[in-house]
Design a protein around this motif. Structure first.
Motif, mmCIF file in Angstrom:
data_model
loop_
_atom_site.group_PDB
_atom_site.id
_atom_site.type_symbol
_atom_site.label_atom_id
_atom_site.label_comp_id
_atom_site.label_asym_id
_atom_site.label_seq_id
_atom_site.Cartn_x
_atom_site.Cartn_y
_atom_site.Cartn_z
ATOM 1 N N PHE A 71 0.815 -1.215 0.000
ATOM 2 C CA PHE A 71 0.000 0.000 0.000
ATOM 3 C C PHE A 71 0.852 1.270 0.000
ATOM 4 O O PHE A 71 0.325 2.365 -0.205
ATOM 5 C CB PHE A 71 -0.938 -0.002 1.205
ATOM 6 N N GLY A 72 2.148 1.117 0.244
ATOM 7 C CA GLY A 72 3.021 2.291 0.235
ATOM 8 C C GLY A 72 3.160 2.951 -1.125
ATOM 9 O O GLY A 72 3.579 4.112 -1.217
ATOM 10 N N VAL A 73 2.795 2.241 -2.199
ATOM 11 C CA VAL A 73 2.931 2.806 -3.544
ATOM 12 C C VAL A 73 1.715 3.642 -3.940
ATOM 13 O O VAL A 73 1.736 4.290 -4.998
ATOM 14 C CB VAL A 73 3.146 1.693 -4.599
ATOM 15 N N LEU A 74 0.658 3.634 -3.147
ATOM 16 C CA LEU A 74 -0.585 4.306 -3.544
ATOM 17 C C LEU A 74 -0.412 5.782 -3.901
ATOM 18 O O LEU A 74 -1.048 6.257 -4.853
ATOM 19 C CB LEU A 74 -1.631 4.158 -2.427
ATOM 20 N N PRO A 75 0.410 6.561 -3.174
ATOM 21 C CA PRO A 75 0.549 7.977 -3.569
ATOM 22 C C PRO A 75 1.024 8.167 -4.998
ATOM 23 O O PRO A 75 0.707 9.179 -5.635
ATOM 24 C CB PRO A 75 1.589 8.510 -2.570
ATOM 25 N N PHE A 76 1.759 7.180 -5.533
ATOM 26 C CA PHE A 76 2.300 7.328 -6.884
ATOM 27 C C PHE A 76 1.260 7.058 -7.962
ATOM 28 O O PHE A 76 1.535 7.268 -9.145
ATOM 29 C CB PHE A 76 3.513 6.409 -7.066
ATOM 30 N N LEU A 77 0.099 6.588 -7.574
ATOM 31 C CA LEU A 77 -0.976 6.463 -8.555
ATOM 32 C C LEU A 77 -1.440 7.838 -9.015
ATOM 33 O O LEU A 77 -1.939 8.001 -10.126
ATOM 34 C CB LEU A 77 -2.154 5.697 -7.946
ATOM 35 N N PHE A 78 -1.244 8.840 -8.160
ATOM 36 C CA PHE A 78 -1.675 10.199 -8.474
ATOM 37 C C PHE A 78 -0.534 11.062 -9.007
ATOM 38 O O PHE A 78 -0.770 12.118 -9.594
ATOM 39 C CB PHE A 78 -2.266 10.847 -7.219
ATOM 40 N N PHE A 79 0.726 10.616 -8.789
ATOM 41 C CA PHE A 79 1.890 11.365 -9.271
ATOM 42 C C PHE A 79 2.839 10.402 -9.975
ATOM 43 O O PHE A 79 3.909 10.061 -9.456
ATOM 44 C CB PHE A 79 2.609 12.058 -8.102
ATOM 45 N N PRO A 80 2.460 9.935 -11.184
ATOM 46 C CA PRO A 80 3.237 8.889 -11.855
ATOM 47 C C PRO A 80 4.544 9.365 -12.482
ATOM 48 O O PRO A 80 5.497 8.599 -12.574
ATOM 49 C CB PRO A 80 2.273 8.386 -12.933
ATOM 50 N N ASP A 81 4.628 10.619 -12.938
ATOM 51 C CA ASP A 81 5.807 11.111 -13.650
ATOM 52 C C ASP A 81 6.692 11.920 -12.703
ATOM 53 O O ASP A 81 6.238 12.873 -12.071
ATOM 54 C CB ASP A 81 5.406 11.991 -14.846
ATOM 55 N N VAL A 82 7.959 11.519 -12.610
ATOM 56 C CA VAL A 82 8.890 12.150 -11.683
ATOM 57 C C VAL A 82 10.120 12.637 -12.439
ATOM 58 O O VAL A 82 10.809 11.860 -13.091
ATOM 59 C CB VAL A 82 9.315 11.164 -10.569
ATOM 60 N N ALA A 83 10.401 13.937 -12.366
ATOM 61 C CA ALA A 83 11.579 14.506 -13.014
ATOM 62 C C ALA A 83 12.820 14.213 -12.177
ATOM 63 O O ALA A 83 12.742 13.751 -11.039
ATOM 64 C CB ALA A 83 11.403 16.013 -13.182
ATOM 65 N N SER A 84 13.997 14.507 -12.754
ATOM 66 C CA SER A 84 15.271 14.198 -12.104
ATOM 67 C C SER A 84 15.372 14.818 -10.712
ATOM 68 O O SER A 84 15.802 14.165 -9.756
ATOM 69 C CB SER A 84 16.425 14.685 -12.976
ATOM 70 N N TYR A 85 14.967 16.088 -10.580
ATOM 71 C CA TYR A 85 15.052 16.772 -9.289
ATOM 72 C C TYR A 85 14.222 16.057 -8.239
ATOM 73 O O TYR A 85 14.648 15.874 -7.088
ATOM 74 C CB TYR A 85 14.580 18.219 -9.441
ATOM 75 N N TRP A 86 13.040 15.594 -8.646
ATOM 76 C CA TRP A 86 12.155 14.926 -7.697
ATOM 77 C C TRP A 86 12.605 13.514 -7.383
ATOM 78 O O TRP A 86 12.214 12.945 -6.350
ATOM 79 C CB TRP A 86 10.725 14.946 -8.213
ATOM 80 N N VAL A 87 13.421 12.928 -8.263
ATOM 81 C CA VAL A 87 14.058 11.653 -7.933
ATOM 82 C C VAL A 87 14.971 11.848 -6.728
ATOM 83 O O VAL A 87 14.999 11.039 -5.799
ATOM 84 C CB VAL A 87 14.871 11.104 -9.132
ATOM 85 N N GLY A 88 15.712 12.967 -6.736
ATOM 86 C CA GLY A 88 16.580 13.283 -5.599
ATOM 87 C C GLY A 88 15.781 13.515 -4.328
ATOM 88 O O GLY A 88 16.169 13.054 -3.255
ATOM 89 N N ILE A 89 14.672 14.226 -4.458
ATOM 90 C CA ILE A 89 13.798 14.451 -3.295
ATOM 91 C C ILE A 89 13.275 13.116 -2.766
ATOM 92 O O ILE A 89 13.237 12.877 -1.554
ATOM 93 C CB ILE A 89 12.621 15.366 -3.673
ATOM 94 N N SER A 90 12.875 12.240 -3.689
ATOM 95 C CA SER A 90 12.363 10.924 -3.296
ATOM 96 C C SER A 90 13.423 10.123 -2.550
ATOM 97 O O SER A 90 13.136 9.456 -1.547
ATOM 98 C CB SER A 90 11.893 10.147 -4.530
ATOM 99 N N ASN A 91 14.660 10.172 -3.049
ATOM 100 C CA ASN A 91 15.751 9.464 -2.386
ATOM 101 C C ASN A 91 15.996 10.017 -0.981
ATOM 102 O O ASN A 91 16.282 9.267 -0.043
ATOM 103 C CB ASN A 91 17.037 9.564 -3.207
ATOM 104 N N ALA A 92 15.883 11.327 -0.833
ATOM 105 C CA ALA A 92 16.068 11.950 0.484
ATOM 106 C C ALA A 92 14.967 11.512 1.445
ATOM 107 O O ALA A 92 15.220 11.225 2.623
ATOM 108 C CB ALA A 92 16.088 13.471 0.351
ATOM 109 N N VAL A 93 13.739 11.450 0.941
ATOM 110 C CA VAL A 93 12.613 10.987 1.762
ATOM 111 C C VAL A 93 12.838 9.541 2.197
ATOM 112 O O VAL A 93 12.671 9.184 3.377
ATOM 113 C CB VAL A 93 11.285 11.113 0.996
ATOM 114 N N ALA A 94 13.225 8.692 1.233
ATOM 115 C CA ALA A 94 13.462 7.283 1.545
ATOM 116 C C ALA A 94 14.601 7.128 2.550
ATOM 117 O O ALA A 94 14.532 6.300 3.463
ATOM 118 C CB ALA A 94 13.783 6.514 0.260
#
Length: 312
Positions: A71-94
Motif C-alpha cells: 500500500f506504500g505505492v498508492l501515492p504514486f498512482l496520483f503522481f506517476p511522472d517524476v523529473a530528475s530533481y524529484w528523484v533526488g527528493i524521493s531518495n532523500a525521503v526514503a
C-alpha cells in the motif's frame, strides 16, 4: 559547440523522461493474482484467535503485515511522472525513513527483554554484533552486484537494477527479524492478544516502508504495480519466519537482538551511503538534509504513535 552541448543535454533529458514511462509486465499481474489467492485461502476461522492461536493464525497475521507493504505505492498512482530533481527528493525521503527505521531497530534490539531470554551476552552486545554483520553483508552484496553491469531486474537495467536489488536485499533482511518478532509475540499466556497487536503495529509500520521502496523504484522506470509487488516481496519473510519462531519460540528469542541489529546496520549503510549521496547529486546538500531530516522526524513520530496505540 554550446548549441551541440545543449542539444545533447536536451536529448538526454528526453531519453530519461521516456525511460520513466513504464509498462506493467505480465509477471506483476500473475503475482498479484497469486497474492490474492493465498490471502483468500489462508484466512483463519475464526478470524480473531481465541485462547491459544493456531499456526494458521500466526501465518495469516504475518501475511497481512507483508501485504500491507504494497500500500506504500498508492501515492504514486496520483503522481506517476517524476523529473530528475524529484528523484533526488524521493531518495532523500526514503533515506530519512530508513534512518528512522534503523534507529528503531537498534533501540528495540538493545532494550529487548523477555523472561525466556537465557543468553549470558547482553542485548546491547548482541545488537552491536548484528549491526557489524549487517554492514559486512551489505558491503559484500554491493561488491557482488557491481560485477554485473548488464544486470536486469523487473524492467530496470544497469545501475538502476543494482540499486533496486540492494534496496530489496536490505528490506528483505529487515523483514526476517520482524517475522521472528511476530512469531515470538504469539507465544506465551497472552499470545493471542499480544500477537494481534504486534501484527497490527507492524502492518502500519510496513506502509511507509513500502513508500520508501516505491520512491526508489518508481522514478527509475518501474511500473506502480510492479513496485507494489516488489514491496510485498521484501516482507514475505515475515509470515515465513513467524511460524517457526512461534513453534520454537525459546530457540529464537536469544538471537532476535542480533537480527534486529543486522537489519539496522544494513539499512543505515544504504540510507547514508547510497540514497543520501544520490539525492545530493540530483539536488544539493541543503535540500537533501532538510528533506531527509523532515522525513526522519515524521517517521519517528508515526512509529511512536503506533507504538503508543499498541500499548494501550
Amino acid at each position: 559547440m554550446n548549441g551541440s552541448a545543449g542539444e545533447n543535454k536536451s536529448s538526454g533529458s528526453e531519453r530519461r523522461k521516456e525511460s520513466t514511462v513504464a509498462t506493467t509486465p505480465a509477471w506483476a499481474y500473475i503475482t498479484l493474482v497469486l497474492l490474492a489467492v493465498v490471502t483468500y485461502v489462508t484466512v483463519p476461522t475464526p478470524f480473531q484467535p481465541h485462547g491459544e492461536p493456531t499456526i494458521n493464525h500466526v501465518f495469516f497475521y504475518g501475511w497481512l503485515t507483508a501485504i500491507s507493504t504494497g500500500f506504500g505505492v498508492l501515492p504514486f498512482l496520483f503522481f506517476p511522472d517524476v523529473a530528475s530533481y524529484w528523484v533526488g527528493i524521493s531518495n532523500a525521503v526514503a533515506a530519512g525513513m530508513m534512518i528512522a527505521a534503523s534507529y528503531s531497530l537498534f533501540v528495540e534490539g538493545c532494550t529487548y527483554a523477555d523472561p525466556h531470554d537465557n543468553s549470558e551476552i547482553s542485548t546491547e552486545l548482541r545488537t552491536a554484533a548484528g549491526a557489524v554483520l549487517g554492514l559486512v553483508f551489505i558491503l559484500v552484496t554491493k561488491r557482488f552486484l557491481d560485477e554485473y553491469e548488464d544486470l536486469k531486474v523487473g524492467g530496470l537495467g544497469g545501475a538502476d537494477a543494482r540499486k533496486a536489488l540492494l534496496i530489496f536485499f536490505v528490506m528483505t533482511v529487515h523483514s526476517f527479524a520482524e517475522g521472528v518478532g511476530i512469531g515470538v509475540s504469539f507465544g506465551g499466556v497472552h499470545g493471542s492478544q499480544l500477537g494481534t497487536f504486534i501484527s497490527a503495529s507492524l502492518a502500519a509500520h510496513n506502509v511507509p516502508e513500502g513508500l520508501a521502496i516505491a520512491v526508489v523504484l518508481l522514478p527509475r522506470g518501474m511500473s506502480t504495480l510492479a513496485a507494489a509487488v516488489w514491496a510485498v516481496a521484501t516482507s514475505l519473510p515475515q509470515p515465513i519466519m513467524a511460524v517457526p519462531a512461534y513453534m520454537f519460540v525459546h530457540h529464537f528469542i536469544p538471537v532476535l537482538p542480533v537480527g534486529l541489529g543486522f537489519a539496522g546496520g544494513a539499512m543505515a549503510w544504504v540510507a547514508f551511503f547510497e540514497l543520501l549521496m544520490e539525492a545530493i547529486e540530483d539536488t544539493d546538500v541543503l535540500t537533501t538534509g532538510a528533506i531527509a531530516g523532515c522525513s526522519l522526524v515524521s517517521m519517528m513520530l508515526v512509529q511512536s504513535a503506533i507504538d503508543d496505540e499498541a500499548r494501550t
